[in-house]
Design a protein around this motif. Structure first.
Motif, PDB file in Angstrom:
ATOM      1  N   ARG A  16       0.729  -1.169  -0.219  1.00 25.47           N
ATOM      2  CA  ARG A  16       0.118   0.006  -0.111  1.00 25.47           C
ATOM      3  C   ARG A  16       0.748   1.270  -0.111  1.00 25.47           C
ATOM      4  O   ARG A  16       0.643   2.128  -0.991  1.00 25.47           O
ATOM      5  CB  ARG A  16      -0.850   0.111   1.203  1.00 25.47           C
ATOM      6  N   ASP A  17       1.825   1.403   0.791  1.00 23.10           N
ATOM      7  CA  ASP A  17       2.381   2.462   1.260  1.00 23.10           C
ATOM      8  C   ASP A  17       3.531   2.707   0.095  1.00 23.10           C
ATOM      9  O   ASP A  17       4.189   3.787  -0.035  1.00 23.10           O
ATOM     10  CB  ASP A  17       2.890   2.781   2.681  1.00 23.10           C
ATOM     11  N   GLU A  25      -6.878  -5.061  -4.483  1.00 23.07           N
ATOM     12  CA  GLU A  25      -5.645  -5.791  -5.000  1.00 23.07           C
ATOM     13  C   GLU A  25      -4.821  -6.424  -3.830  1.00 23.07           C
ATOM     14  O   GLU A  25      -4.361  -7.592  -4.032  1.00 23.07           O
ATOM     15  CB  GLU A  25      -4.783  -5.013  -5.893  1.00 23.07           C
ATOM     16  N   ILE A  26      -4.591  -5.807  -2.798  1.00 20.69           N
ATOM     17  CA  ILE A  26      -4.041  -6.014  -1.549  1.00 20.69           C
ATOM     18  C   ILE A  26      -4.628  -7.324  -1.058  1.00 20.69           C
ATOM     19  O   ILE A  26      -3.975  -8.612  -0.783  1.00 20.69           O
ATOM     20  CB  ILE A  26      -3.488  -5.109  -0.695  1.00 20.69           C
ATOM     21  N   ALA A  27      -5.904  -7.139  -0.864  1.00 25.25           N
ATOM     22  CA  ALA A  27      -6.823  -8.315  -0.174  1.00 25.25           C
ATOM     23  C   ALA A  27      -6.787  -9.581  -1.052  1.00 25.25           C
ATOM     24  O   ALA A  27      -6.704 -10.630  -0.390  1.00 25.25           O
ATOM     25  CB  ALA A  27      -8.073  -7.709  -0.207  1.00 25.25           C
ATOM     26  N   THR A  28      -6.588  -9.337  -2.395  1.00 21.72           N
ATOM     27  CA  THR A  28      -6.796 -10.516  -2.920  1.00 21.72           C
ATOM     28  C   THR A  28      -5.348 -11.116  -2.835  1.00 21.72           C
ATOM     29  O   THR A  28      -5.199 -12.534  -2.970  1.00 21.72           O
ATOM     30  CB  THR A  28      -6.982 -10.328  -4.623  1.00 21.72           C
ATOM     31  N   MET A  29      -4.248 -10.634  -2.796  1.00 17.65           N
ATOM     32  CA  MET A  29      -2.771 -10.983  -2.771  1.00 17.65           C
ATOM     33  C   MET A  29      -2.676 -11.697  -1.474  1.00 17.65           C
ATOM     34  O   MET A  29      -1.992 -12.693  -1.406  1.00 17.65           O
ATOM     35  CB  MET A  29      -1.939  -9.886  -3.005  1.00 17.65           C
ATOM     36  N   LYS A  32      -6.949 -11.863   2.225  1.00 15.58           N
ATOM     37  CA  LYS A  32      -7.844 -11.207   3.420  1.00 15.58           C
ATOM     38  C   LYS A  32      -8.991 -10.256   2.997  1.00 15.58           C
ATOM     39  O   LYS A  32      -8.709  -9.605   1.634  1.00 15.58           O
ATOM     40  CB  LYS A  32      -6.927 -10.248   4.272  1.00 15.58           C
ATOM     41  N   SER A  33      -9.744  -9.876   3.603  1.00 14.74           N
ATOM     42  CA  SER A  33     -10.594  -8.744   3.174  1.00 14.74           C
ATOM     43  C   SER A  33     -10.235  -7.477   2.962  1.00 14.74           C
ATOM     44  O   SER A  33      -9.195  -6.951   3.658  1.00 14.74           O
ATOM     45  CB  SER A  33     -11.948  -8.816   4.123  1.00 14.74           C
ATOM     46  N   GLU A  34     -10.858  -6.488   2.414  1.00 17.47           N
ATOM     47  CA  GLU A  34     -10.183  -5.113   2.279  1.00 17.47           C
ATOM     48  C   GLU A  34     -10.514  -4.584   3.627  1.00 17.47           C
ATOM     49  O   GLU A  34      -9.197  -3.856   4.078  1.00 17.47           O
ATOM     50  CB  GLU A  34     -11.097  -4.336   1.389  1.00 17.47           C
ATOM     51  N   VAL A  35     -11.462  -4.586   4.378  1.00 18.24           N
ATOM     52  CA  VAL A  35     -11.470  -4.112   5.565  1.00 18.24           C
ATOM     53  C   VAL A  35     -10.493  -4.643   6.547  1.00 18.24           C
ATOM     54  O   VAL A  35      -9.829  -3.821   7.237  1.00 18.24           O
ATOM     55  CB  VAL A  35     -13.039  -4.372   6.412  1.00 18.24           C
ATOM     56  N   ASN A  36     -10.176  -5.911   6.584  1.00 19.26           N
ATOM     57  CA  ASN A  36      -9.113  -6.444   7.247  1.00 19.26           C
ATOM     58  C   ASN A  36      -7.650  -5.978   6.833  1.00 19.26           C
ATOM     59  O   ASN A  36      -7.040  -5.333   7.815  1.00 19.26           O
ATOM     60  CB  ASN A  36      -8.972  -8.002   7.420  1.00 19.26           C
ATOM     61  N   CYS A  37      -7.487  -5.832   5.584  1.00 18.05           N
ATOM     62  CA  CYS A  37      -6.241  -5.234   4.961  1.00 18.05           C
ATOM     63  C   CYS A  37      -6.118  -3.613   5.663  1.00 18.05           C
ATOM     64  O   CYS A  37      -4.805  -3.164   5.846  1.00 18.05           O
ATOM     65  CB  CYS A  37      -6.326  -5.153   3.523  1.00 18.05           C
ATOM     66  N   ARG A  38      -7.102  -2.676   5.706  1.00 18.84           N
ATOM     67  CA  ARG A  38      -7.031  -1.466   6.164  1.00 18.84           C
ATOM     68  C   ARG A  38      -6.683  -1.405   7.890  1.00 18.84           C
ATOM     69  O   ARG A  38      -5.906  -0.599   8.056  1.00 18.84           O
ATOM     70  CB  ARG A  38      -8.456  -0.987   6.167  1.00 18.84           C
ATOM     71  N   GLN A  39      -7.113  -2.511   8.389  1.00 18.02           N
ATOM     72  CA  GLN A  39      -6.871  -2.677   9.954  1.00 18.02           C
ATOM     73  C   GLN A  39      -5.540  -3.029   9.993  1.00 18.02           C
ATOM     74  O   GLN A  39      -4.578  -2.407  10.885  1.00 18.02           O
ATOM     75  CB  GLN A  39      -7.872  -3.606  10.660  1.00 18.02           C
ATOM     76  N   VAL A  40      -4.929  -3.869   9.239  1.00 17.83           N
ATOM     77  CA  VAL A  40      -3.679  -4.474   9.255  1.00 17.83           C
ATOM     78  C   VAL A  40      -2.665  -3.315   8.875  1.00 17.83           C
ATOM     79  O   VAL A  40      -1.430  -3.216   9.723  1.00 17.83           O
ATOM     80  CB  VAL A  40      -3.055  -5.651   8.431  1.00 17.83           C
ATOM     81  N   LEU A  41      -2.898  -2.384   7.943  1.00 14.05           N
ATOM     82  CA  LEU A  41      -2.074  -1.248   7.713  1.00 14.05           C
ATOM     83  C   LEU A  41      -2.135  -0.350   8.830  1.00 14.05           C
ATOM     84  O   LEU A  41      -1.036   0.311   9.117  1.00 14.05           O
ATOM     85  CB  LEU A  41      -2.473  -0.680   6.299  1.00 14.05           C
ATOM     86  N   ARG A  42      -3.348  -0.108   9.424  1.00 14.44           N
ATOM     87  CA  ARG A  42      -3.381   0.972  10.484  1.00 14.44           C
ATOM     88  C   ARG A  42      -2.480   0.414  11.512  1.00 14.44           C
ATOM     89  O   ARG A  42      -1.555   1.253  12.218  1.00 14.44           O
ATOM     90  CB  ARG A  42      -4.866   1.057  11.087  1.00 14.44           C
ATOM     91  N   ARG A  43      -2.591  -0.932  12.079  1.00 14.01           N
ATOM     92  CA  ARG A  43      -1.550  -1.437  12.945  1.00 14.01           C
ATOM     93  C   ARG A  43      -0.193  -1.451  12.554  1.00 14.01           C
ATOM     94  O   ARG A  43       0.669  -1.014  13.586  1.00 14.01           O
ATOM     95  CB  ARG A  43      -2.130  -2.876  13.327  1.00 14.01           C
ATOM     96  N   ALA A  44      -0.003  -1.540  11.234  1.00 11.24           N
ATOM     97  CA  ALA A  44       1.438  -1.362  10.859  1.00 11.24           C
ATOM     98  C   ALA A  44       1.964  -0.151  11.109  1.00 11.24           C
ATOM     99  O   ALA A  44       3.363  -0.056  11.665  1.00 11.24           O
ATOM    100  CB  ALA A  44       1.513  -2.176   9.465  1.00 11.24           C
TER     101      ALA A  44
END
Length: 150
Positions: A16-17, A25-29, A32-44
């Motif tokens: 993402r960054d 696209e990230i969710a597919t790779m 995970k779900s898009e929502v989960n990927c947003r949360q993972v990025l926030r935590r990262a």
């Protein structure tokens, strides 16, 4: 810096960054779900802003690891040592004022193994095992500080 992140956090953060992929696209790779990927990025991003360890081993785990490390060092068991070290280990030694030591941090399992092998070959005092009673109460000064071990 990225060593603070787990594998999923690292992947999502970079995709993402750094590479500017869309969440779909990230969710597919990463499956995970898009929502989960947003949360993972926030935590990262939070983790990158903090000084934290990836895990905090218990005192018992530390003692067991120290014993395994010292036993493998004393016995010249290079395979045993390799099994204890992560690929991204960083060895920082100060020699404790008693002898030669790497003055700059040494990165990577193979390089750290070479340095530690030289230390053990040149100084049996550093690599000899301590009695179980003294080791149980205090960590050995011969253990490299700031080393990330498996």
């Amino acid at each position: 810096m990225l060593e603070k992140l787990g594998p999923l956090e690292r992947a999502v953060f970079l995709l993402r960054d750094i590479f500017d992929y869309e969440y779909a696209e990230i969710a597919t790779m990463v499956e995970k779900s898009e929502v989960n990927c947003r949360q993972v990025l926030r935590r990262a991003r939070q983790h990158l802003g903090q000084q934290r360890l990836r895990f905090a081993p218990s005192r018992e785990q530390q003692e067991q690891l120290i014993q395994q490390f010292m036993r493998a060092s004393f016995n010249g068991d290079m395979q045993g040592l390799l099994s204890l070290l992560t690929e991204d280990i960083v060895f920082t030694g100060d020699g404790n004022g008693t002898g030669p030591m790497a003055r700059k941090p040494v990165s990577g399992r193979d390089k750290v193994m070479r340095v530690w092998s030289e230390v053990c070959a040149s100084s049996q005092r550093v690599c000899r095992p301590k009695s179980s009673s003294s080791t149980a109460s205090q960590p050995s000064s011969a253990i490299p500080r700031k080393a990330s071990m498996a």
